[in-house]
Motif scaffolding. Structure first.
Motif, mmCIF file in Angstrom:
data_model
loop_
_atom_site.group_PDB
_atom_site.id
_atom_site.type_symbol
_atom_site.label_atom_id
_atom_site.label_comp_id
_atom_site.label_asym_id
_atom_site.label_seq_id
_atom_site.Cartn_x
_atom_site.Cartn_y
_atom_site.Cartn_z
ATOM 1 N N LEU B 167 64.355 68.904 -5.717
ATOM 2 C CA LEU B 167 64.377 69.904 -4.640
ATOM 3 C C LEU B 167 62.946 70.295 -4.288
ATOM 4 C CD1 LEU B 167 65.830 71.971 -2.800
ATOM 5 C CD2 LEU B 167 65.796 73.560 -4.717
ATOM 6 N N ALA B 168 62.606 70.143 -3.009
ATOM 7 C CA ALA B 168 61.260 70.525 -2.564
ATOM 8 C C ALA B 168 61.358 71.611 -1.508
ATOM 9 C CB ALA B 168 60.532 69.308 -2.007
ATOM 10 N N PHE B 169 60.602 72.687 -1.708
ATOM 11 C CA PHE B 169 60.422 73.712 -0.682
ATOM 12 C C PHE B 169 59.061 73.439 -0.047
ATOM 13 C CE2 PHE B 169 63.134 77.671 -0.620
ATOM 14 C CZ PHE B 169 64.208 77.117 -1.304
ATOM 15 N N LEU B 170 59.049 73.081 1.209
ATOM 16 C CA LEU B 170 57.779 72.757 1.869
ATOM 17 C C LEU B 170 57.413 73.883 2.824
ATOM 18 C CD1 LEU B 170 58.432 68.966 2.510
ATOM 19 C CD2 LEU B 170 57.293 70.056 0.573
ATOM 20 N N ASP B 171 56.385 74.626 2.435
ATOM 21 C CA ASP B 171 56.029 75.836 3.165
ATOM 22 C C ASP B 171 55.076 75.517 4.320
ATOM 23 O OD1 ASP B 171 55.650 78.396 3.971
ATOM 24 O OD2 ASP B 171 54.653 79.085 2.141
ATOM 25 N N GLU B 172 55.599 75.551 5.503
ATOM 26 C CA GLU B 172 54.803 75.292 6.714
ATOM 27 C C GLU B 172 53.939 74.040 6.579
ATOM 28 O OE1 GLU B 172 53.094 78.448 8.890
ATOM 29 O OE2 GLU B 172 54.527 79.923 8.159
ATOM 30 N N THR B 173 54.561 73.002 6.043
ATOM 31 C CA THR B 173 53.842 71.737 5.889
ATOM 32 C C THR B 173 53.434 71.184 7.257
ATOM 33 O OG1 THR B 173 54.908 71.272 3.810
ATOM 34 C CG2 THR B 173 54.137 69.369 5.002
ATOM 35 N N ASP B 174 54.141 71.587 8.295
ATOM 36 C CA ASP B 174 53.840 71.063 9.638
ATOM 37 C C ASP B 174 52.729 71.835 10.354
ATOM 38 O OD1 ASP B 174 55.561 73.242 9.616
ATOM 39 O OD2 ASP B 174 56.548 72.691 11.481
ATOM 40 N N SER B 175 52.398 73.033 9.858
ATOM 41 C CA SER B 175 51.382 73.815 10.566
ATOM 42 C C SER B 175 50.035 73.107 10.496
ATOM 43 C CB SER B 175 51.232 75.208 9.952
ATOM 44 O OG SER B 175 52.428 75.906 10.118
ATOM 45 N N GLY B 176 49.353 73.051 11.601
ATOM 46 C CA GLY B 176 48.021 72.451 11.631
ATOM 47 C C GLY B 176 48.029 70.937 11.698
ATOM 48 N N LEU B 177 49.202 70.328 11.868
ATOM 49 C CA LEU B 177 49.255 68.867 11.960
ATOM 50 C C LEU B 177 49.282 68.422 13.418
ATOM 51 C CD1 LEU B 177 51.930 67.786 9.297
ATOM 52 C CD2 LEU B 177 49.455 67.948 9.057
ATOM 53 N N ASP B 178 48.525 67.376 13.722
ATOM 54 C CA ASP B 178 48.665 66.810 15.057
ATOM 55 C C ASP B 178 49.931 65.949 15.075
ATOM 56 O OD1 ASP B 178 48.123 64.164 14.157
ATOM 57 O OD2 ASP B 178 45.970 64.577 14.261
ATOM 58 N N ILE B 179 50.274 65.442 16.220
ATOM 59 C CA ILE B 179 51.590 64.824 16.377
ATOM 60 C C ILE B 179 51.730 63.546 15.531
ATOM 61 C CG2 ILE B 179 51.144 63.410 18.463
ATOM 62 C CD1 ILE B 179 54.083 65.833 18.098
ATOM 63 N N ASP B 180 50.623 62.814 15.341
ATOM 64 C CA ASP B 180 50.686 61.613 14.498
ATOM 65 C C ASP B 180 50.875 61.987 13.031
ATOM 66 O OD1 ASP B 180 50.418 59.789 16.536
ATOM 67 O OD2 ASP B 180 48.219 59.867 16.476
ATOM 68 N N ALA B 181 50.095 62.978 12.596
ATOM 69 C CA ALA B 181 50.191 63.426 11.201
ATOM 70 C C ALA B 181 51.589 63.978 10.925
ATOM 71 C CB ALA B 181 49.139 64.485 10.915
ATOM 72 N N LEU B 182 52.142 64.658 11.909
ATOM 73 C CA LEU B 182 53.490 65.229 11.767
ATOM 74 C C LEU B 182 54.521 64.121 11.522
ATOM 75 C CD1 LEU B 182 55.016 67.963 12.081
ATOM 76 C CD2 LEU B 182 55.521 67.234 14.404
ATOM 77 N N ARG B 183 54.405 63.065 12.299
ATOM 78 C CA ARG B 183 55.322 61.928 12.164
ATOM 79 C C ARG B 183 55.164 61.289 10.766
ATOM 80 N NH1 ARG B 183 53.928 57.087 12.553
ATOM 81 N NH2 ARG B 183 51.994 57.550 13.657
ATOM 82 N N ILE B 184 53.917 61.173 10.322
ATOM 83 C CA ILE B 184 53.646 60.549 9.013
ATOM 84 C C ILE B 184 54.216 61.400 7.879
ATOM 85 C CG2 ILE B 184 51.779 59.972 7.402
ATOM 86 C CD1 ILE B 184 50.095 59.351 10.027
ATOM 87 N N VAL B 185 53.989 62.707 7.986
ATOM 88 C CA VAL B 185 54.488 63.620 6.959
ATOM 89 C C VAL B 185 56.024 63.615 6.934
ATOM 90 C CG1 VAL B 185 54.769 66.094 6.481
ATOM 91 C CG2 VAL B 185 52.478 65.124 6.732
ATOM 92 N N ALA B 186 56.633 63.652 8.118
ATOM 93 C CA ALA B 186 58.101 63.632 8.209
ATOM 94 C C ALA B 186 58.647 62.337 7.619
ATOM 95 C CB ALA B 186 58.531 63.790 9.656
ATOM 96 N N ASN B 187 57.929 61.256 7.863
ATOM 97 C CA ASN B 187 58.294 59.956 7.313
ATOM 98 C C ASN B 187 58.310 60.002 5.784
ATOM 99 O OD1 ASN B 187 58.938 57.306 7.459
ATOM 100 N ND2 ASN B 187 56.862 56.574 7.875
ATOM 101 N N GLY B 188 57.264 60.651 5.223
ATOM 102 C CA GLY B 188 57.179 60.823 3.773
ATOM 103 C C GLY B 188 58.362 61.613 3.238
ATOM 104 N N ILE B 189 58.736 62.660 3.967
ATOM 105 C CA ILE B 189 59.873 63.492 3.554
ATOM 106 C C ILE B 189 61.171 62.675 3.604
ATOM 107 C CG2 ILE B 189 61.268 65.509 4.150
ATOM 108 C CD1 ILE B 189 58.612 66.731 5.319
ATOM 109 N N ASN B 190 61.367 61.980 4.704
ATOM 110 C CA ASN B 190 62.596 61.195 4.868
ATOM 111 C C ASN B 190 62.724 60.110 3.815
ATOM 112 O OD1 ASN B 190 63.637 62.622 7.059
ATOM 113 N ND2 ASN B 190 62.351 61.487 8.503
ATOM 114 N N LYS B 191 61.573 59.546 3.462
ATOM 115 C CA LYS B 191 61.559 58.480 2.461
ATOM 116 C C LYS B 191 62.021 58.997 1.098
ATOM 117 C CE LYS B 191 59.942 54.149 2.280
ATOM 118 N NZ LYS B 191 60.225 53.127 3.282
#
Lengths: 188, 244
Positions: B167-191
């Motif tokens: 179980l991971a609680f990700l606290d505003e992991t998306d704040s401060g990310l540009d759109i490419d970084a957001l996609r990469i981070v989301a990809n990591g989460i989905n994986k």
């Protein structure tokens, strides 16, 4: 122990010292001379290490960097006296002094005096000093990744010490040491 | 997997931040927690992780059948809880790879698993960094030292992917990310997601939820869950704000 050095044109001296409180004085007498001093003191019990570093910039276009770190526990009391002097007509001087101390017990003390005596314009000199306990948020960060408190403390102390050779080397290339002792990979 | 009942938590000075919060997270679920600034979103994840600045005054948190509140910070982590920080700290002098190695070793030791061998560790780290499009020089750098905001967030996801929490609680992991970084981070989460794992995304924005789709959306207002719903709730909030 006392050491006196005099650096001529384009000479450089780098001292990395571990637990060797000493009295060092360095004169930068020729243009292009550079002095770098990095020191770590780890003391406890009733120990009272005293360190003195006196740098005199006697020629223009010379540099000095003084980085001192203390890890003090029990009743240890450390004193750091750093004096950087820039003589008249010595332009284009760069000097930085930074003293960071971690106090692991309420009775540990540090007296930190990074001083500047400047008798010339057109110099870039800075001095600073920090002192505190281990950062609670940093400890929490490491523990939140599964480490116990003791291991988190050890890693943070090691990181604090390791900074002397990772982040704090002011010079772009490694220098031969006049006096060296390795920082141990694990601090007691 | 996680059951929070009537959770009340205060700061050291007695200020109550969480005021009777209830939340259940099952296996294989993605939840999103939204809400105005100061409502208690970050506090919730820190309280679950065991941050010493907060005191739980009432309520219970049960994780994998255990009373989480009685465990140390490290024990919670080794039970499978991960917190992704909003502002990951910089620790100069502690190499990023050295740090990851120490966390994996600590976890394996706590779970009585054999030590992960060097080649397995290196391979896993290499693959994960590739997935997160992180340059290999991040291995040698100090932990988050001189990283940009986006790089720090990727580094949090790297830690998560290496530790494989349930179980991971990700606290505003998306704040401060540009759109490419957001996609990469989301990809990591989905994986990381599978039928056994769950993620709770604390966010202000719908845009992360476009990539990592939650089944449940909750709104925290004044220390309590004020409303829960499906993915549609996030869209509704985006449009109308928190005036529920």
């Amino acid at each position: 122990m006392s050491y006196d050095f005099s650096l001529k044109e384009n000479e450089y001296l780098s001292i990395l010292s571990f637990n060797s409180p000493s009295n060092i004085s360095v004169e930068l007498c020729g243009e292009g001379a550079v002095f770098e001093y990095r020191s770590l003191l780890v003391f406890g019990e009733n120990e009272k290490p005293e360190q003195k570093v006196h740098v005199i910039h006697k020629a223009p276009n010379t540099k000095s960097f003084l980085f001192a770190k203390h890890i003090l526990s029990d009743n240890a009391k450390a004193e750091f006296n750093g004096v950087v002097e820039v003589c008249e007509y010595c332009k284009d001087i760069e000097s930085r002094q930074l003293v960071n101390s971690i106090l692991l017990s309420p009775n540990a003390k540090v007296i930190s005096k990074p001083e500047l005596k400047i008798y010339c314009d057109e110099v870039q000199c800075s001095h600073g000093s920090t002192c505190g306990a281990l950062d609670e948020d940093a400890l929490f960060y490491l523990q939140s990744r599964g480490m116990g408190l003791a291991q988190a403390e050890k890693l943070l102390l090691n990181a604090f010490a390791a900074e002397l050779h990772t982040s704090f080397s002011a010079l772009p290339m490694p220098l031969p040491f006049m006096a060296t002792s390795r920082i141990p990979s694990s601090v007691k | 997997m996680l059951n929070i009942k009537d959770l009340h938590a205060t700061l050291a000075d007695g200020t109550e931040i969480l005021k009777g919060l209830n939340l259940s997270v099952g296996k294989g679920e993605i939840h999103a927690i939204m809400g105005p600034n100061g409502a208690g979103k970050s506090t919730l994840s820190k309280v679950i992780a065991g941050h010493p600045s907060y005191r739980v005054t009432k309520g219970s948190v049960v994780f994998h059948g255990k009373n989480l509140l009685s465990l140390s910070v490290a024990e919670r982590a080794n039970l499978g809880f991960f917190i992704g920080f909003q502002y990951p700290l910089e620790i100069p002098g502690l190499g990023n790879e050295e740090f990851l190695r120490a966390t994996i070793d600590a976890k394996h030791k706590a779970l009585n698993l054999p030590k992960m061998n060097e080649s397995e560790f290196s391979e896993k780290m290499k693959k994960t960094m590739q997935l997160l499009e992180m340059d290999s020089r991040y291995k040698e750098r100090g932990l988050n030292e001189g990283f940009s905001g986006g790089e720090k967030k990727r580094n949090e996801i790297l830690q998560m992917a290496m530790l494989e929490p349930s179980l991971a609680f990700l606290d505003e992991t998306d704040s401060g990310l540009d759109i490419d970084a957001l996609r990469i981070v989301a990809n990591g989460i989905n994986k990381l997601m599978n039928a056994e794992r769950s993620v709770v995304l604390i966010t202000h924005y719908q845009r992360l939820l476009d990539y990592a789709k939650p089944q449940f959306v909750h709104v925290i207002i004044d220390g309590k869950i004020a409303k829960s719903g499906g993915a549609g709730l996030a869209l509704e909030l985006e449009e109308k704000g928190y005036e529920l």
